[in-house]
Design a protein around this motif. Structure first.
Motif, PDB file in Angstrom:
ATOM      1  N   GLY A 333       0.651  -1.210   0.147  1.00  8.26           N
ATOM      2  CA  GLY A 333      -0.077   0.030  -0.126  1.00  8.26           C
ATOM      3  C   GLY A 333       0.870   1.314   0.143  1.00  8.26           C
ATOM      4  O   GLY A 333       0.313   2.364  -0.194  1.00  8.26           O
ATOM      5  N   SER A 334       2.221   1.137   0.075  1.00  7.06           N
ATOM      6  CA  SER A 334       3.077   2.398   0.234  1.00  7.06           C
ATOM      7  C   SER A 334       2.923   3.158  -1.225  1.00  7.06           C
ATOM      8  O   SER A 334       2.916   2.376  -2.316  1.00  7.06           O
ATOM      9  N   LEU A 335       2.606   4.259  -1.129  1.00  9.07           N
ATOM     10  CA  LEU A 335       2.752   5.318  -2.545  1.00  9.07           C
ATOM     11  C   LEU A 335       1.743   4.803  -3.257  1.00  9.07           C
ATOM     12  O   LEU A 335       1.711   5.040  -4.643  1.00  9.07           O
ATOM     13  N   SER A 336       0.493   4.266  -2.792  1.00  8.28           N
ATOM     14  CA  SER A 336      -0.647   3.887  -3.591  1.00  8.28           C
ATOM     15  C   SER A 336      -1.742   5.030  -3.749  1.00  8.28           C
ATOM     16  O   SER A 336      -2.512   5.458  -4.450  1.00  8.28           O
ATOM     17  N   LYS A 337      -1.560   6.125  -2.919  1.00 10.18           N
ATOM     18  CA  LYS A 337      -2.340   7.215  -2.794  1.00 10.18           C
ATOM     19  C   LYS A 337      -1.848   8.621  -2.610  1.00 10.18           C
ATOM     20  O   LYS A 337      -1.225   8.881  -1.740  1.00 10.18           O
ATOM     21  N   VAL A 338      -1.362   9.253  -3.847  1.00 10.31           N
ATOM     22  CA  VAL A 338      -0.583  10.247  -3.866  1.00 10.31           C
ATOM     23  C   VAL A 338      -1.326  11.440  -4.604  1.00 10.31           C
ATOM     24  O   VAL A 338      -2.081  11.302  -5.590  1.00 10.31           O
ATOM     25  N   GLU A 339      -1.565  12.519  -4.162  1.00 10.80           N
ATOM     26  CA  GLU A 339      -2.101  13.593  -4.718  1.00 10.80           C
ATOM     27  C   GLU A 339      -1.387  15.122  -4.269  1.00 10.80           C
ATOM     28  O   GLU A 339      -0.633  15.059  -3.355  1.00 10.80           O
ATOM     29  N   LEU A 340      -1.350  15.980  -5.186  1.00 12.74           N
ATOM     30  CA  LEU A 340      -0.574  17.242  -4.831  1.00 12.74           C
ATOM     31  C   LEU A 340      -1.392  18.410  -5.457  1.00 12.74           C
ATOM     32  O   LEU A 340      -1.818  18.541  -6.606  1.00 12.74           O
ATOM     33  N   VAL A 341      -1.236  19.553  -4.628  1.00  8.79           N
ATOM     34  CA  VAL A 341      -1.991  20.825  -5.105  1.00  8.79           C
ATOM     35  C   VAL A 341      -0.541  21.947  -4.934  1.00  8.79           C
ATOM     36  O   VAL A 341      -0.306  21.836  -3.657  1.00  8.79           O
TER      37      VAL A 341
END
Length: 736
Positions: A333-341
């Protein structure tokens, strides 16, 4: 009047018939192929190029001046035998009358089979640099100043030519670039370009398809461009509306994988205002989806970039794998949910993500990330996070490391099974022999040597090495292969933790130096977090200054040198009833048998402290001190970190059973006052006090001393009956 009008009409009709007849005669009786040499000479004199016409020239005169060239090539006058461009066919038609008004009104323009070859030689000279230049002239042929024509008066700038083209089509074109200095090659093949009516200020539909390639690295990109182009020369304003680029890329950097990409938006370049904009930006690449806008100011000076970027939640691990750059195995599950603003700011040499909000697997970071210098890859990071488990992003253990750990754990279990610390009647455990550390490489030395970084991180809670550090702060920097940990600090189990150090990777064997301080931290919690069964409980304070060399756990431990001091307060030796061990020793010396059952399996103590000197992975502890109610413990020995083993000799001065109803066999009489009961502790470090046994060799010396005490006691009784002066003399004699 009617007659005059009729006559005028007949005259005009006659003139028109004459013009049509002349056009027919010129196009059918006049063959431009007969004038190829003259055309080539005009190209040399006026355009300064070498034009080769291998095919036929077709043409028409009125109302369109039509021209078709077949099998033509173009070279520079400096190298006329090596054409830089050739084509199979060029066809165009121009209205004759608008030419007189300096207006170019063209019908369809078609180009077939264009090949453009750009080459930079080993001296760095490009063949395109000679386009339009005259051929070299010998010095003897150079006209003297007197022979040179007088300078003509400056002409007024010509009126801009107005373009008006019905359509433009380019089929099967190819452009290639070769750099002999670097060996790099780039190409664009199968170029298909179609454009609608080209009018000033009007929307021009454009479609372009091509295959792009390179050899260093080997890459292949298929792409398609669509949109509407608007050109306003007078305003110096150019727009590409509803622009959309789609395609696929594959090659060596992608390790055989394929990237499907697309981007779209509205493009504007305004040279009068010196700005460029990309609005309604949409970008996708495999799983990645992003929105944003970009604006560049000061096009005539140093361009300044401003904008915004938003990346929707995506699986970064899967994305990197899909582009041929898989990450080492991590926690599931590592780095499976990434988002950026973020807001964007930059110049041609730097880029910064300001007001950044990054969400990473349930953790949220805010702050700033910037590359201050692209050439030096100068990375600057200032982030504040709520919670972050760094352990989830560390590579998993290799099979060799797992095998070494399993072998050592089996050795520890065998030693523990035979310890029977409560009774202490078994033989002394053997010293461990299995290595405890991995030989896998820890550091990417080549990458670290080029690193230019300055990081300032803060966390509400940071999990590192399975330790939950509260209000953690990390400041680090690196430049030219020298990395520095300015501080790593925070709260740890209601205590505090702080560390700093340096890492020098300029040589093949990196050098690590680390200073750390742990204050009032439960030692059992630290050991439990590492998956070990703690042999002791209590609050530890530890100061260390250590150094090592190597690029693996084993190499660093084998070369570990330095000093440390430790103290554990209000502690308990777990699963080790030293009181029972000592009572057994006292009973042996008293030649009695214990009548009571063991009262517990642990031994509480007030303080355990000492100093350590590390030499090549072995820590010598010459001054172990333990304060236990009714006991004084002194010890010295070694801790072999290479195998996580210990070998200690411990002396205990006891007061015996201090309960209201003591065991008679465990009472310490005057004969044993001040005598140290010797213990030997050997075995895996995890066993702690469970690895301790009575030192029978030392116990003999205790018996001799106890016998001496009894002799002194009897002597005292006898001397009480003699002269005091003689008594003192005899006592002195026995003390010698």
């Amino acid at each position: 009047m009617k007659a005059f009008g009729k006559i005028l009409g007949l005259v005009l009709l006659g003139l028109l018939l004459i013009i049509v007849a002349l056009g027919f005669a010129l196009t059918h009786l006049f063959d431009p192929n007969d004038y190829k040499d003259e055309i080539r000479q005009i190209a040399r004199d006026k355009a300064h190029i070498e034009l080769t016409l291998n095919g036929d020239i077709g043409w028409s005169l009125f109302p369109w001046l039509g021209l078709e060239l077949h099998e033509a090539s173009v070279a520079t006058l400096t190298n006329p035998t090596q054409p830089f461009a050739d084509l199979q066919m060029l066809g165009l038609s121009v209205r004759v009358l608008p030419l007189l008004r300096r207006e170019v009104q063209m019908s369809d323009v078609r180009v077939e089979g264009l090949n453009l070859r750009l080459n930079r030689d080993k001296q760095g000279h490009g063949n395109w640099e000679d386009i339009g230049k005259n051929a070299p002239v010998a010095a003897a042929d150079t006209p003297s100043p007197a022979e040179q024509p007088a300078e003509q008066e400056a002409e007024k700038p010509p009126k801009p030519i107005r373009l008006d083209i019905d359509s433009l089509t380019i089929n099967n074109a190819r452009v290639e670039y070769n750099d002999e200095q670097t060996g790099k090659q780039f190409s664009a093949e199968s170029i298909q370009l179609s454009a609608g009516a080209v009018h000033e200020g009007a929307s021009i539909p454009v479609k372009l398809t091509a295959f792009f390639g390179s050899n260093q690295p080997v890459m292949r990109v298929k792409t398609e461009l669509n949109g509407n182009l608007r050109i306003q020369h007078a305003l110096k304003r150019y727009q590409f509306e509803d622009m959309r680029i789609t395609g696929e890329a594959t090659g060596e950097p992608l390790q055989g994988k394929t990237v499907t990409f697309s981007t779209q938006g509205q493009l504007l370049v305004d040279q009068a205002a010196n700005i460029a904009e990309w609005t309604n930006l949409k970008l996708s690449a495999n799983q990645l989806r992003a929105l944003g806008e970009l604006k560049i100011n000061n096009l005539d000076k140093t361009p300044q970039l401003n904008g915004a970027l938003s990346i929707a939640q995506f699986d970064l691990a899967k994305f990197l794998d899909s582009v041929g750059n898989p990450l080492p195995p991590m926690a599931e599950g590592s780095l499976s949910k990434v988002e950026l603003v973020s807001r964007l700011q930059g110049t041609p040499t730097r880029l910064a993500l300001e007001d950044l909000t990054l969400k990473l697997d349930g953790s949220t970071f805010t702050g700033r990330v910037a590359v201050d210098d692209f050439a030096k890859q100068s990375l600057r990071v200032q982030l504040k996070g709520d919670t972050f488990n760094a352990d989830n992003y560390l590579p998993a253990k290799s099979e060799s490391a797992k095998g070494a750990t399993a072998a050592r754990q089996a050795e520890v279990q065998n030693s523990e099974a035979g310890a029977m610390a409560a009774g202490g009647t078994t033989p002394l455990p053997d010293a461990p022999t299995k290595g405890a550390w991995s030989t896998d490489k820890l550091l990417p030395l080549a990458r670290l040597r080029t690193l230019d970084i300055n990081a300032d991180l803060a966390f509400g809670e940071l999990t590192l090495g399975k330790l939950p550090i509260q209000n953690a702060a990390l400041k680090a920097s690196g430049l030219d292969g020298q990395l520095k940990l300015d501080t790593l600090s925070g709260g740890l189990y209601n205590g505090t933790f702080q560390a700093n150090g340096t890492l020098d990777v300029r040589q093949d064997i990196p050098v690590l130096a680390l200073q750390s301080r742990i204050k009032q931290v439960p030692v059992e919690r630290i050991l439990q977090a590492q998956g070990q069964t703690p042999p002791v409980k209590g609050q530890i304070t530890l100061d260390s200054n250590l150094s090592g060399r190597g690029n693996s756990q084993k190499a660093l431990i084998d070369s570990l040198n330095g000093t440390a001091s430790f103290a554990i307060n209000n502690g308990v030796l777990l699963n080790a009833n030293l009181e029972q061990q000592l009572c057994t020793g006292i009973a042996l010396l008293n030649r009695k048998t214990l009548s009571s059952e063991p009262r517990g399996k642990d031994t509480p103590f007030q303080e355990l402290k000492g100093n350590l000197t590390f030499r090549n992975g072995v820590a010598n502890n010459p001054d172990l001190k333990v304060r236990i109610p009714g006991l004084t413990v002194n010890g010295n020995g070694d801790i072999d970190l290479r195998v996580l083993g210990m070998d200690y000799r411990v002396g205990i001065i006891v007061e015996g059973d201090q309960r209201e109803v003591p065991d008679p066999a465990c009472q310490v009489g005057s004969n044993f006052q001040g005598i140290e009961i010797p213990l030997r502790c050997r075995g895996p470090l995890e066993l702690g006090a469970k690895a301790c046994r009575l030192d029978k060799d030392g116990l003999g010396q205790v018996a001799i001393k106890a016998a001496g005490n009894r002799l002194n006691e009897k002597l005292e009784e006898k001397l009480d009956k003699v002269n005091p002066q003689l008594k003192d003399a005899l006592k002195g004699l026995f003390k010698r």
